[in-house]
Each structure stands twice: as structure tokens, then as C-alpha cells.
Design a protein around this motif. Structure first.
Motif, PDB file in Angstrom:
ATOM      1  N   ASN A 125      -7.407  46.908  42.720  1.00  0.00           N
ATOM      2  CA  ASN A 125      -6.919  46.331  41.468  1.00  0.00           C
ATOM      3  C   ASN A 125      -5.629  46.961  40.962  1.00  0.00           C
ATOM      4  O   ASN A 125      -5.453  48.175  41.001  1.00  0.00           O
ATOM      5  CB  ASN A 125      -7.990  46.461  40.380  1.00  0.00           C
ATOM      6  N   LEU A 126      -4.743  46.098  40.487  1.00  0.00           N
ATOM      7  CA  LEU A 126      -3.513  46.479  39.804  1.00  0.00           C
ATOM      8  C   LEU A 126      -3.382  45.512  38.630  1.00  0.00           C
ATOM      9  O   LEU A 126      -3.232  44.310  38.830  1.00  0.00           O
ATOM     10  CB  LEU A 126      -2.313  46.351  40.746  1.00  0.00           C
ATOM     11  N   TYR A 127      -3.478  46.022  37.401  1.00  0.00           N
ATOM     12  CA  TYR A 127      -3.565  45.153  36.230  1.00  0.00           C
ATOM     13  C   TYR A 127      -2.250  45.079  35.466  1.00  0.00           C
ATOM     14  O   TYR A 127      -1.534  46.070  35.345  1.00  0.00           O
ATOM     15  CB  TYR A 127      -4.627  45.677  35.249  1.00  0.00           C
ATOM     16  N   TYR A 128      -1.964  43.872  34.917  1.00  0.00           N
ATOM     17  CA  TYR A 128      -0.950  43.709  33.873  1.00  0.00           C
ATOM     18  C   TYR A 128      -1.663  43.065  32.689  1.00  0.00           C
ATOM     19  O   TYR A 128      -2.260  41.982  32.823  1.00  0.00           O
ATOM     20  CB  TYR A 128       0.215  42.826  34.330  1.00  0.00           C
ATOM     21  N   LEU A 129      -1.629  43.720  31.538  1.00  0.00           N
ATOM     22  CA  LEU A 129      -2.338  43.224  30.359  1.00  0.00           C
ATOM     23  C   LEU A 129      -1.355  43.001  29.217  1.00  0.00           C
ATOM     24  O   LEU A 129      -0.387  43.740  29.056  1.00  0.00           O
ATOM     25  CB  LEU A 129      -3.406  44.238  29.909  1.00  0.00           C
ATOM     26  N   GLN A 130      -1.602  41.963  28.424  1.00  0.00           N
ATOM     27  CA  GLN A 130      -0.810  41.746  27.221  1.00  0.00           C
ATOM     28  C   GLN A 130      -1.684  41.122  26.143  1.00  0.00           C
ATOM     29  O   GLN A 130      -2.709  40.497  26.428  1.00  0.00           O
ATOM     30  CB  GLN A 130       0.399  40.861  27.518  1.00  0.00           C
ATOM     31  N   HIS A 131      -1.282  41.333  24.883  1.00  0.00           N
ATOM     32  CA  HIS A 131      -1.996  40.787  23.722  1.00  0.00           C
ATOM     33  C   HIS A 131      -3.494  41.123  23.769  1.00  0.00           C
ATOM     34  O   HIS A 131      -4.356  40.249  23.701  1.00  0.00           O
ATOM     35  CB  HIS A 131      -1.798  39.271  23.622  1.00  0.00           C
ATOM     36  N   THR A 158      -0.096  45.151  23.132  1.00  0.00           N
ATOM     37  CA  THR A 158      -1.267  45.901  23.604  1.00  0.00           C
ATOM     38  C   THR A 158      -1.399  47.223  22.857  1.00  0.00           C
ATOM     39  O   THR A 158      -0.431  47.765  22.334  1.00  0.00           O
ATOM     40  CB  THR A 158      -1.173  46.214  25.112  1.00  0.00           C
ATOM     41  N   SER A 159      -2.609  47.722  22.814  1.00  0.00           N
ATOM     42  CA  SER A 159      -2.872  49.062  22.300  1.00  0.00           C
ATOM     43  C   SER A 159      -3.937  49.693  23.168  1.00  0.00           C
ATOM     44  O   SER A 159      -4.727  48.993  23.808  1.00  0.00           O
ATOM     45  CB  SER A 159      -3.342  49.000  20.837  1.00  0.00           C
ATOM     46  N   VAL A 160      -3.962  51.020  23.212  1.00  0.00           N
ATOM     47  CA  VAL A 160      -4.935  51.724  24.045  1.00  0.00           C
ATOM     48  C   VAL A 160      -5.454  52.922  23.265  1.00  0.00           C
ATOM     49  O   VAL A 160      -4.698  53.605  22.570  1.00  0.00           O
ATOM     50  CB  VAL A 160      -4.309  52.153  25.394  1.00  0.00           C
TER      51      VAL A 160
END
Length: 324
Positions: free
Chosen positions: A20-26, A65-67
Motif C-alpha cells: 500500500n501507498l496512500y494519497y489522502l485528502q479531505h 487533511t489532519s493527523v
């Protein structure tokens, strides 16, 4: 009483075998019930999606995004690289350790291997040895292009003629042997890449194409190339971290760029696996998500991370031996 199974008993999945290689937004990234998840909002409903961190190499956090701190702790424990970037994975926002126009946060560990770092620095300060390492990277790049551009799966959608491609690659290899400084290699690389773009346009009947500076084009293929290249940068940064090489110890892209080695390593697979998919997707009318999935499939089937790690290890060993 029988001892309960603990997550710490699980063997760590090798980075080169992770899927897995993720791109996340919103979305929000947090820990929920002991699992790292990302949360999307649909109306009044919040949807939680699991991130299998033990099987993940890198995560790009895009627009909106926030983490949480607890999620970052779990990413670090699992050896997941986290990058902050803009929409589509390309513009840089801000970050702590900025490399390759994305803010890569590498997991903190005092137990990273030093074997390959010691071999790397043993030759790195010698211009000739560093040039030899750059040439090895380029030969690996040529082998990848030849293997995947002419594969049956790619040829069905991207029929680049073998009679045109092979002379280009053979000329590159012959000229590469005569390069005396890294600038010669960079010029050779640039001229060859232009020819590859031309062959790509012919293969899919794309029409006129000019590679533009990052983020400065409305051309779909250019946008897809930027997007796909950042996926390759994520894997390249992971490969360097896995074997303990700082991103600043570049062999081709200059000694003054902190992320230069990430550029060098990503170049091994970019033209072979990303470039054809950018033109195929542009002609197919794909959106960013569909294109990203194409790239991820190619990076997995092409064992991109394996190739990057193997090339780094082989280069470190061979160039270090020449110093003995």
C-alpha cells in the motif's frame, strides 16, 4: 493459562513486500479502537476507513487533511513515511524535513542499519566513484524501460515500436560510458527523456506535447506525470530510509539538494512505470484517482521498491569495493 497473542508478536512486513501507498485528502487521520483510520464526512455521517499500517510504505496527506499525534506514533512504530503535500500530491505546503518538494517525515529510530551508509560514504566524496554510482543507476533505469515498455501488458495500450525504442536505449548506454562528469549524464538523460516523450505521444496518438514545470500546465499528461512522479518519490524516500541512507547523499542530482538521492532513486522507475501510464490515462480520460490506481498497480507489479532497494545495495557494495 495460555498466553494471549499480541500484535508485537507479528513479524514486520518487509517494506519491499508492502502493498500500500496512500494519497489522502479531505479527511482526518486518527487512532480508533487501536487501529489507524481515516475519517470522511458524508452529510451528518462520519465514515471510518482502516489503514493497514503494517502493510503500508508511505502516506501522502493532501488538501484538507489532519493527523493526530497518536496516529503519527503508530506510523512511526510501523515504519511508515508520512508526507504533507498539496492537491493531487504536487505543490508543497510546509513541513519539518523538506525533501523533493514534499515534507517527508521519516520515523525516528536509533536502530536504523549503518552497513550501507558506511559503504556509501566510503566512496561518496570521490567524484569519480560518485559518477560510477550515477551510471549504475542509469543502467538500472534503462533495463526497467526496456523490460516494461516492451512487455505484452503495456504494449496492448502503449505500442511503442521496439525498432525505435531499442536504438534510443542503446545509444544512451554507449554515450553513458563516455560521460566524464555528472553534468554529462544529466544532459544525456534530458535529451533521451525528450525522445521518450516523443515515442509516448506517437504510441497513443497524443499530439503535441511539451514537458512543463511542475504545476504550471493545464495539459493532462503533464499533470499526471507530476502526480505519478510523487508516488515514485514516496517509494524512493522509503527505500533510502529502509537501508539507512540520508536523502542528501545524491550521486547525480547535486550535492547541494537535500532530497537529491530521492530524485536519483525515483528515476530508476519513473520512465519505465509512470510515463506510459500518464499518456494512457490522459487518452482514456481518467480522473486523478483512476490514474493513481494505474500507477500503484504498475509500481506493485514492477516490484518498484524491490528494484530501488536492490540497486542501492548493489551500488553501495560495488562502489565501496573499488575503493579497497
Amino acid at each position: 493459562m495460555k498466553r494471549m497473542f499480541s500484535p508485537s508478536d507479528m513479524k514486520t512486513v518487509l517494506h519491499s513486500k508492502r502493498a500500500n501507498l496512500y494519497y489522502l485528502q479531505h479527511c482526518r487521520v486518527l487512532v480508533n479502537g487501536g487501529r489507524v483510520e481515516y475519517v470522511t464526512d458524508q452529510g451528518k455521517e462520519s465514515l471510518y476507513w482502516n489503514i493497514p499500517i503494517a502493510n503500508t510504505t508511505a502516506i501522502l496527506l493532501g488538501t484538507g487533511t489532519s493527523v493526530t499525534q497518536s496516529a503519527m506514533r503508530e506510523f512511526a512504530k510501523a515504519g511508515v513515511l508520512v508526507g504533507f503535500c498539496g492537491g493531487g500530491g504536487t505543490p508543497l505546503f510546509s513541513g519539518n524535513e523538506v525533501e523533493v518538494d514534499v515534507a517527508w517525515l521519516t520515523p525516528q529510530s536509533e536502530y536504523r542499519p549503518t552497513e550501507y551508509l558506511q559503504k556509501w560514504v566510503s566512496f561518496w566524496f570521490d567524484d569519480n566513484k560518485r559518477l560510477a554510482a550515477a551510471k549504475q543507476f542509469q543502467l538500472a533505469r534503462l533495463a526497467m524501460i526496456k523490460k516494461y515498455w516492451l512487455s505484452a501488458n503495456v504494449q496492448r495500450q502503449f505500442p511503442a515500436p521496439e525498432t525505435q525504442l531499442l536504438p534510443v536505449l542503446e545509444r544512451f548506454e554507449r554515450t553513458l560510458a563516455d560521460c566524464r562528469i555528472t553534468q554529462d549524464v544529466l544532459l544525456l538523460e534530458a535529451s533521451t527523456t525528450k525522445i521518450l516523450y516523443k515515442l509516448a505521444c506517437q504510441a497513443v496518438s497524443y499530439g503535441d506535447f511539451t514537458r512543463s514545470e511542475r504545476g504550471n500546465s493545464n495539459d493532462t499528461a503533464n499533470q499526471f506525470l507530476d502526480h505519478g512522479n510523487y508516488l515514485a518519490y514516496g517509494l524512493a524516500a522509503t527505500a533510502c530510509w529502509v537501508i539507512g541512507l540520508p536523502h542528501g547523499l545524491a550521486v547525480l542530482h547535486g550535492k547541494t539538494r537535500r532530497g537529491g538521492l530521492v530524485f536519483d532513486v525515483a528515476d530508476i522507475v519513473k520512465d519505465a512505470l509512470i510515463l506510459p501510464q500518464a499518456f494512457i490515462a490522459a487518452m482514456a480520460g481518467d480522473d486523478e484517482q483512476e490514474f493513481r490506481q494505474r500507477c500503484l498497480n504498475q509500481l506493485r507489479s514492477g516490484n518498484a521498491l524491490d528494484v530501488m532497494i536492490d540497486t542501492l545495495q548493489t551500488t553501495a557494495e560495488q562502489c565501496a569495493k573499488r575503493m579497497e
